[in-house]
Design a protein around this motif. Structure first.
Motif, PDB file in Angstrom:
ATOM      1  N   GLN A  20       0.822  -1.207   0.000  1.00 58.52           N
ATOM      2  CA  GLN A  20       0.000   0.000   0.000  1.00 58.52           C
ATOM      3  C   GLN A  20       0.863   1.266   0.000  1.00 58.52           C
ATOM      4  OE1 GLN A  20      -3.691   0.050   0.128  1.00 58.52           O
ATOM      5  NE2 GLN A  20      -3.110   2.086  -0.599  1.00 58.52           N
ATOM      6  N   ASP A  21       1.985   1.259   0.707  1.00 56.44           N
ATOM      7  CA  ASP A  21       2.757   2.511   0.760  1.00 56.44           C
ATOM      8  C   ASP A  21       3.434   2.813  -0.576  1.00 56.44           C
ATOM      9  OD1 ASP A  21       4.281   0.279   1.309  1.00 56.44           O
ATOM     10  OD2 ASP A  21       5.752   1.371   2.514  1.00 56.44           O
ATOM     11  N   ASN A  30       0.623   4.035  -2.824  1.00 56.77           N
ATOM     12  CA  ASN A  30       0.271   5.416  -2.472  1.00 56.77           C
ATOM     13  C   ASN A  30       1.275   6.401  -3.053  1.00 56.77           C
ATOM     14  OD1 ASN A  30      -1.902   4.568  -0.962  1.00 56.77           O
ATOM     15  ND2 ASN A  30      -1.208   5.477   0.972  1.00 56.77           N
ATOM     16  N   ASP A  33      -6.793   3.371  -2.326  1.00 58.30           N
ATOM     17  CA  ASP A  33      -7.604   4.210  -1.472  1.00 58.30           C
ATOM     18  C   ASP A  33      -7.252   5.662  -1.763  1.00 58.30           C
ATOM     19  OD1 ASP A  33      -9.355   4.807   0.455  1.00 58.30           O
ATOM     20  OD2 ASP A  33      -8.149   4.082   2.141  1.00 58.30           O
ATOM     21  N   ARG A  34      -7.891   6.235  -2.725  1.00 59.42           N
ATOM     22  CA  ARG A  34      -7.431   7.536  -3.207  1.00 59.42           C
ATOM     23  C   ARG A  34      -8.612   8.361  -3.662  1.00 59.42           C
ATOM     24  NH1 ARG A  34      -3.279  10.135  -2.320  1.00 59.42           N
ATOM     25  NH2 ARG A  34      -1.788   8.788  -1.356  1.00 59.42           N
TER      26      ARG A  34
END
Ligand SMILES: *[C@@H]1O[C@H](CO)[C@@H](O)[C@H](O)[C@H]1NC(C)=O
Ligand SMILES: *[C@@H]1O[C@H](CO)[C@@H](O)[C@H](O)[C@H]1NC(C)=O
Ligand SMILES: *[C@@H]1O[C@H](CO)[C@@H](O)[C@H](O)[C@H]1NC(C)=O
Ligand SMILES: *[C@@H]1O[C@H](CO)[C@@H](O)[C@H](O)[C@H]1NC(C)=O
Ligand SMILES: *[C@@H]1O[C@H](CO)[C@@H](O)[C@H](O)[C@H]1NC(C)=O
Ligand SMILES: *[C@@H]1O[C@H](CO)[C@@H](O)[C@H](O)[C@H]1NC(C)=O
Length: 640
Positions: A364-365, A368, A393-394
């Motif tokens: 996820q990082d 992102n 998730d954006r």
């Protein structure tokens, strides 16, 4: 920031500026004559009010007037080409937001298994015929085989690989691509030429299958291993050009006027592409590096979309996971895959195996940071997301497409709308096929079948679907795709349909269909909205470009079984006829810019590997489906 090697990316382009050409019916008689007039038609504009008009005029590549026949008549001059539609349907040109044009074109030139449910003997016989007939003789000449229906091969013969391929009478390296392009099969010679030994490790995001015992490779490669380790020489420039030309011909015949190429790099734009319409091309760029943003901006055609073809680079693509299909099961899932408890797929129980819960390929990082960097630079993204666990998730001013969404998680349906991300879905996958029956349904478990191809649920939760064929992963048959979207079934009794495999594929896929209008908007207006091209194309409105098609039968009025069984008669891009069937040429008096070659129907007829009993798969399949139905779902019962 860009440190993930196995990304694909893509397309960048700048927002189209609205086009200010206007004409009103009242001023019509002071206007210069139109270039084209279509009259006596059922012209589905797909404007905001879903208006249907009788007539449409084209001037300078743009739609100059829409209305009644009487409104258009004053625009007919001495040089105006008048097309009497005799009631036929006209609609916006098709917008395919996820396809692989170069790959599809190359596949047209290769040894073709044509999506058929074959067993290993049929595979070997067909390859043997291909290699004896392809004019290549050197021991180092690779033979590439495409569109293998891998799930049904595994269903019939279990895991097959180099040991079976080595039975071919040849010294040549053989590589077989599964039709989903996530699995390849190699013979020993191809493994040798790729320098693959027992010591070669699995690459990140990929898997090299091994023979029982765990040491020796079986010749089956999944995902990144398939893409990165196989030393298949790249096609020459001449072959790539032939592939592109062949692909674009098929696209014109299919009525596709705009497409997004889902995996592309600088080499995927041979110069001559630009002269070969259709198209408004949008490319998704392969391979992130420090230079990606600059490269994409350099390659992008910044011009406003106009009558001439454009090639926009405006997004990147990344793979967040693999595929849900059995036996690959490389997609990331919220719950584990079910697994045959005692090793037999068709007898006995299936139970969840926690080892099969894959992580997404990106953490996820990293995701992102990557998306943030791209979005800040004004570049959109399309992410391959097949399972229900690989979700970013954006939120913000960008376009994020989530390609495939074959299995989606119910809690995410409302989040698509809340986050403003676009599911890009391939309608043909919502029909029963060897990809699901018998083993993929079993491996997913019955309890989440309603989450497969959840077009309707996602739409009802507030986010409309965007359509992408994923050709050549699916046959290029957009009308079949629309038929599947509105019925959740293929066209199994149509001998021309690539889905005509017979039982057990004749039934209805789980889940609800969407309306004919929703399906059509997914492949027109909602596609152009996703591609940031809706100011210029997607609907038929005065001032927009004349990208349109005429159909043999009215999509909105024909019975369901006829939605697919018809043809695109005329394809127009930017006011120019780029395709017309032979009969449309004489009936309408139009001459397309490019010559015809065959029809798509006859291409599908001409299955490179036809002639065997397609129903031969069905006994085990039927038995397995019956068992699953009885059981209700994957039982979640562990042995003992
Ligand atoms: C529409 O049909 C009428 C009656 O056949 C014909 O006179 C007219 O020319 C047609 N209009 C066009 C634009 O072809
Ligand atoms: C394979 O290994 C041989 C010998 O080490 C080498 O010459 C050749 O370049 C290698 N090929 C590839 C594709 O890595
Ligand atoms: C597009 O615009 C950017 C900056 O506005 C420019 O640097 C680039 O060269 C342009 N690309 C093309 C293909 O014109
Ligand atoms: C598989 O296991 C189930 C019970 O878990 C049993 O009923 C079935 O007979 C077994 N099948 C085979 C082929 O061993
Ligand atoms: C990724 O970004 C989302 C949205 O901004 C945030 O909620 C989440 O915590 C981030 N995750 C990581 C691991 O950075
Ligand atoms: C997208 O499709 C939905 C469902 O049919 C429709 O309500 C909506 O108007 C469409 N959006 C656009 C921009 O066409």
């Amino acid at each position: 920031m860009f440190h993930k090697p196995n990304l694909i990316d893509g397309l960048s382009w700048l927002a189209a500026v609205g086009i200010g050409l206007v004409s009103t019916a009242g001023a019509a008689n002071t206007e210069p004559p139109a270039d084209f007039v279509f009259g006596n038609g059922s012209i589905y504009t797909l404007d905001a009010d879903s208006n249907v008009a009788a007539a449409l005029a084209v001037k300078g590549g743009y739609i100059s007037s829409i209305g009644r026949d009487a409104d258009i008549e004053p625009l007919i001059g001495i040089d105006t080409k008048v097309v009497d539609l005799q009631g036929r349907m006209v609609m916006p040109g098709l917008v395919d937001s996820h396809m692989h044009v170069l790959t599809g074109g190359l596949a047209l030139l290769n040894c073709d298994m044509n999506y058929q449910p074959v067993d290993i003997n049929q595979v070997l016989a067909h390859i043997q015929a291909c290699i004896e007939g392809d004019g290549k003789t050197a021991d180092d000449d690779w033979a590439e085989v495409v569109k293998l229906d891998y799930p049904s091969l595994v269903t019939k013969n279990g895991e097959v690989g180099k040991r079976e391929l080595d039975k071919l009478q040849t010294e040549r390296p053989i590589v077989i691509q599964s039709s989903d392009y996530h699995t390849v099969l190699l013979n020993t010679r191809a493994l040798d030429l790729s320098n693959i030994t027992a010591a070669t490790p699995d690459p990140p995001g990929g898997k090299i299958e091994r023979l029982p015992g765990g040491q020796e490779y079986s010749g089956v490669f999944q995902d990144a291993a398939a893409r990165e380790l196989v030393n298949l020489p790249p096609p020459t420039e001449a072959v790539r050009l032939e592939a592109c030309r062949s692909a674009l011909r098929l696209l014109r015949q299919a009525g596709i006027t705009t497409f997004q190429d889902a995996v592309a790099g600088p080499d995927d734009s041979p110069g001559e592409w630009r002269g070969h319409r259709p198209r408004r091309q949008h490319k998704t760029w392969v391979g992130l590096s420090q230079n990606t943003v600059a490269e994409i901006k350099r390659m992008n055609d910044n011009s406003t979309i106009g009558p001439k073809p454009t090639m926009k680079w405006q997004a990147i693509k990344g793979f967040l996971d693999g595929v849900i299909t059995y036996p690959a099961r490389t997609a990331a899932v919220v719950d584990p895959y079910c697994y045959p408890v005692n090793g037999s797929e068709t007898d006995g129980e299936w139970a969840p195996d926690p080892r099969t819960m894959n992580e997404p390929y990106w953490s996820q990082d990293i995701l992102n940071a990557t998306l943030e960097g791209l979005f800040l630079a004004g570049i959109d993204a399309q992410l391959h997301v097949d399972g229900d666990r690989a979700h970013p998730d954006r939120k913000g001013d960008f376009k994020l497409g989530l390609a495939h969404e074959e299995l989606s998680y119910q809690d995410d349906w409302a989040r698509f709308a809340a986050l403003g991300v676009d599911p890009i879905m391939s309608f043909q996958w919502a029909q029963l096929s060897s990809f699901y029956i018998p083993s993929t349904f079993a491996t997913l478990g019955d309890y989440r079948r309603g989450n497969l191809q959840a077009h309707r649920r996602i739409e009802e939760a507030g986010r409309p679907i965007v359509y992408g064929s994923d050709w050549p992963i699916d046959p290029l048959d957009e009308l079949l795709a629309l038929k599947v979207a509105v019925t959740r079934s293929g066209d199994p009794t149509n001998p021309k349909s690539p889905a005509s495999f017979g039982p057990p594929y004749d039934g209805i896929f789980p889940g609800d269909p969407i309306s004919r209008e929703s399906a059509l908007r997914a492949i027109t207006t909602n596609g152009t909205r996703f591609l940031r091209a809706d100011a210029s194309i997607g609907s038929l409105e005065v001032g927009k470009l004349a990208d349109l098609i005429a159909l043999e039968k009215n999509y909105f009025e024909v019975p369901e079984e006829e939605i697919e069984r018809q043809r695109v008669l005329v394809t127009m891009v930017g006011g120019e006829v780029v395709f017309a069937t032979d009969d449309a040429q004489s009936e309408f008096g139009v001459t397309p810019r490019f010559p015809n070659f065959g029809q798509i129907g006859s291409q599908l007829d001409n299955r490179a590997i036809g002639g065997f009993d397609r129903r031969s798969l069905s006994k085990r399949g039927v038995a397995s489906v019956a068992r699953l139905r009885r059981r209700g779902q994957c039982t979640h019962k562990h042995r003992g």
